[in-house]
Write a protein that holds these residues in place. Sequence first.
Motif, PDB file in Angstrom:
ATOM      1  N   GLU A 153       0.851  -1.195   0.000  1.00 49.74           N
ATOM      2  CA  GLU A 153       0.000   0.000   0.000  1.00 49.74           C
ATOM      3  C   GLU A 153       0.888   1.248   0.000  1.00 49.74           C
ATOM      4  OE1 GLU A 153      -3.280   0.154  -0.166  1.00 49.74           O
ATOM      5  OE2 GLU A 153      -3.760  -1.961   0.094  1.00 49.74           O
ATOM      6  N   VAL A 154       1.549   1.475  -1.116  1.00 55.43           N
ATOM      7  CA  VAL A 154       2.579   2.505  -1.208  1.00 55.43           C
ATOM      8  C   VAL A 154       2.018   3.909  -0.983  1.00 55.43           C
ATOM      9  CG1 VAL A 154       4.340   3.515  -2.725  1.00 55.43           C
ATOM     10  CG2 VAL A 154       3.925   1.058  -2.747  1.00 55.43           C
ATOM     11  N   GLU A 155       0.866   4.207  -1.561  1.00 55.03           N
ATOM     12  CA  GLU A 155       0.305   5.552  -1.445  1.00 55.03           C
ATOM     13  C   GLU A 155      -0.115   5.862  -0.001  1.00 55.03           C
ATOM     14  OE1 GLU A 155       0.089   9.129  -2.864  1.00 55.03           O
ATOM     15  OE2 GLU A 155       0.685   7.438  -4.109  1.00 55.03           O
ATOM     16  N   LEU A 156      -0.758   4.920   0.661  1.00 53.92           N
ATOM     17  CA  LEU A 156      -1.122   5.126   2.069  1.00 53.92           C
ATOM     18  C   LEU A 156       0.119   5.236   2.949  1.00 53.92           C
ATOM     19  CD1 LEU A 156      -4.204   2.785   2.596  1.00 53.92           C
ATOM     20  CD2 LEU A 156      -4.134   5.267   2.750  1.00 53.92           C
ATOM     21  N   ALA A 157       1.119   4.436   2.654  1.00 51.76           N
ATOM     22  CA  ALA A 157       2.378   4.510   3.402  1.00 51.76           C
ATOM     23  C   ALA A 157       3.010   5.884   3.236  1.00 51.76           C
ATOM     24  CB  ALA A 157       3.336   3.421   2.946  1.00 51.76           C
ATOM     25  N   ARG A 158       2.955   6.418   2.032  1.00 48.92           N
ATOM     26  CA  ARG A 158       3.520   7.748   1.767  1.00 48.92           C
ATOM     27  C   ARG A 158       2.785   8.808   2.601  1.00 48.92           C
ATOM     28  NH1 ARG A 158       3.374   7.926  -3.813  1.00 48.92           N
ATOM     29  NH2 ARG A 158       5.368   6.856  -3.788  1.00 48.92           N
ATOM     30  N   THR A 159       1.479   8.667   2.728  1.00 54.58           N
ATOM     31  CA  THR A 159       0.699   9.609   3.543  1.00 54.58           C
ATOM     32  C   THR A 159       1.132   9.535   5.004  1.00 54.58           C
ATOM     33  OG1 THR A 159      -1.196   9.493   2.045  1.00 54.58           O
ATOM     34  CG2 THR A 159      -1.630  10.240   4.295  1.00 54.58           C
ATOM     35  N   TRP A 160       1.308   8.307   5.524  1.00 47.75           N
ATOM     36  CA  TRP A 160       1.757   8.160   6.910  1.00 47.75           C
ATOM     37  C   TRP A 160       3.144   8.738   7.109  1.00 47.75           C
ATOM     38  CZ3 TRP A 160      -0.726   7.726  11.198  1.00 47.75           C
ATOM     39  CH2 TRP A 160      -2.002   7.182  11.202  1.00 47.75           C
ATOM     40  N   ARG A 161       4.025   8.601   6.125  1.00 48.14           N
ATOM     41  CA  ARG A 161       5.367   9.207   6.226  1.00 48.14           C
ATOM     42  C   ARG A 161       5.247  10.728   6.284  1.00 48.14           C
ATOM     43  NH1 ARG A 161       8.872   5.466   7.974  1.00 48.14           N
ATOM     44  NH2 ARG A 161       8.857   3.630   6.653  1.00 48.14           N
ATOM     45  N   HIS A 162       4.315  11.264   5.505  1.00 48.55           N
ATOM     46  CA  HIS A 162       4.094  12.708   5.497  1.00 48.55           C
ATOM     47  C   HIS A 162       3.587  13.172   6.868  1.00 48.55           C
ATOM     48  CE1 HIS A 162       2.733  16.217   2.721  1.00 48.55           C
ATOM     49  NE2 HIS A 162       3.194  16.660   3.853  1.00 48.55           N
ATOM     50  N   VAL A 163       2.666  12.405   7.455  1.00 45.33           N
ATOM     51  CA  VAL A 163       2.164  12.709   8.797  1.00 45.33           C
ATOM     52  C   VAL A 163       3.314  12.633   9.809  1.00 45.33           C
ATOM     53  CG1 VAL A 163       0.666  11.878  10.663  1.00 45.33           C
ATOM     54  CG2 VAL A 163      -0.209  11.969   8.309  1.00 45.33           C
ATOM     55  N   GLU A 164       4.134  11.603   9.684  1.00 44.00           N
ATOM     56  CA  GLU A 164       5.296  11.453  10.571  1.00 44.00           C
ATOM     57  C   GLU A 164       6.213  12.667  10.479  1.00 44.00           C
ATOM     58  OE1 GLU A 164       9.201   8.527  11.056  1.00 44.00           O
ATOM     59  OE2 GLU A 164       7.811   8.205   9.398  1.00 44.00           O
ATOM     60  N   ASP A 165       6.516  13.095   9.266  1.00 44.97           N
ATOM     61  CA  ASP A 165       7.381  14.263   9.069  1.00 44.97           C
ATOM     62  C   ASP A 165       6.759  15.527   9.666  1.00 44.97           C
ATOM     63  OD1 ASP A 165       9.246  12.684   7.760  1.00 44.97           O
ATOM     64  OD2 ASP A 165       8.571  13.265   5.754  1.00 44.97           O
ATOM     65  N   ALA A 166       5.453  15.692   9.485  1.00 45.60           N
ATOM     66  CA  ALA A 166       4.769  16.866  10.040  1.00 45.60           C
ATOM     67  C   ALA A 166       4.875  16.879  11.561  1.00 45.60           C
ATOM     68  CB  ALA A 166       3.306  16.879   9.590  1.00 45.60           C
ATOM     69  N   MET A 167       4.717  15.724  12.185  1.00 44.71           N
ATOM     70  CA  MET A 167       4.819  15.659  13.644  1.00 44.71           C
ATOM     71  C   MET A 167       6.234  15.963  14.112  1.00 44.71           C
ATOM     72  SD  MET A 167       2.309  12.612  14.932  1.00 44.71           S
ATOM     73  CE  MET A 167       2.838  11.338  13.804  1.00 44.71           C
ATOM     74  N   LYS A 168       7.228  15.507  13.380  1.00 41.65           N
ATOM     75  CA  LYS A 168       8.620  15.790  13.758  1.00 41.65           C
ATOM     76  C   LYS A 168       8.886  17.288  13.722  1.00 41.65           C
ATOM     77  CE  LYS A 168      10.684  11.437  12.270  1.00 41.65           C
ATOM     78  NZ  LYS A 168      11.542  10.815  11.238  1.00 41.65           N
ATOM     79  N   ILE A 169       8.330  17.959  12.723  1.00 39.31           N
ATOM     80  CA  ILE A 169       8.509  19.409  12.622  1.00 39.31           C
ATOM     81  C   ILE A 169       7.792  20.113  13.769  1.00 39.31           C
ATOM     82  CG2 ILE A 169       7.903  21.441  11.234  1.00 39.31           C
ATOM     83  CD1 ILE A 169       8.442  19.610   8.757  1.00 39.31           C
ATOM     84  N   MET A 170       6.569  19.667  14.071  1.00 39.56           N
ATOM     85  CA  MET A 170       5.802  20.270  15.164  1.00 39.56           C
ATOM     86  C   MET A 170       6.496  20.090  16.516  1.00 39.56           C
ATOM     87  SD  MET A 170       1.979  19.098  14.239  1.00 39.56           S
ATOM     88  CE  MET A 170       1.264  19.487  12.655  1.00 39.56           C
ATOM     89  N   ARG A 171       7.105  18.928  16.702  1.00 42.69           N
ATOM     90  CA  ARG A 171       7.779  18.633  17.956  1.00 42.69           C
ATOM     91  C   ARG A 171       8.979  19.557  18.138  1.00 42.69           C
ATOM     92  NH1 ARG A 171      10.899  13.257  17.874  1.00 42.69           N
ATOM     93  NH2 ARG A 171      12.047  14.586  16.452  1.00 42.69           N
ATOM     94  N   GLY A 172       9.632  19.921  17.054  1.00 41.89           N
ATOM     95  CA  GLY A 172      10.785  20.812  17.117  1.00 41.89           C
ATOM     96  C   GLY A 172      12.065  20.057  17.398  1.00 41.89           C
ATOM     97  N   PRO A 173      13.168  20.775  17.516  1.00 39.06           N
ATOM     98  CA  PRO A 173      14.467  20.123  17.757  1.00 39.06           C
ATOM     99  C   PRO A 173      14.526  19.505  19.138  1.00 39.06           C
ATOM    100  CG  PRO A 173      14.673  22.501  17.900  1.00 39.06           C
ATOM    101  CD  PRO A 173      13.274  22.208  17.438  1.00 39.06           C
ATOM    102  N   HIS A 174      15.366  18.497  19.251  1.00 42.07           N
ATOM    103  CA  HIS A 174      15.567  17.847  20.552  1.00 42.07           C
ATOM    104  C   HIS A 174      16.210  18.805  21.519  1.00 42.07           C
ATOM    105  CE1 HIS A 174      14.455  13.870  19.258  1.00 42.07           C
ATOM    106  NE2 HIS A 174      15.209  14.006  18.194  1.00 42.07           N
ATOM    107  N   GLN A 175      15.792  18.748  22.753  1.00 42.11           N
ATOM    108  CA  GLN A 175      16.374  19.562  23.818  1.00 42.11           C
ATOM    109  C   GLN A 175      17.400  18.724  24.562  1.00 42.11           C
ATOM    110  OE1 GLN A 175      15.237  22.823  24.680  1.00 42.11           O
ATOM    111  NE2 GLN A 175      14.031  22.792  22.798  1.00 42.11           N
ATOM    112  N   SER A 176      18.490  19.348  24.981  1.00 44.10           N
ATOM    113  CA  SER A 176      19.471  18.593  25.771  1.00 44.10           C
ATOM    114  C   SER A 176      19.484  19.048  27.198  1.00 44.10           C
ATOM    115  CB  SER A 176      20.861  18.743  25.162  1.00 44.10           C
ATOM    116  OG  SER A 176      21.226  20.087  25.094  1.00 44.10           O
TER     117      SER A 176
END
Length: 60
Positions: A37-60
Amino acid sequence: MREIEIQSFARQLLEAHGAKAIAEAAQNAIDLEAKGEVELARTWRHVEDAMKIMRGPHQS
């Protein structure tokens, strides 16, 4: 899915599941890729990337 829908969905997932939502999105993409299910997988990757951006950089 349109970009605005992906952003909204990603925000809802982060609010509901916290940081583990990113791992869940990645696992969903892996599972869908394995099923061909390549197209659905691509959508989930896009959602994953959006969440990573929203989360922001890692804090130390």
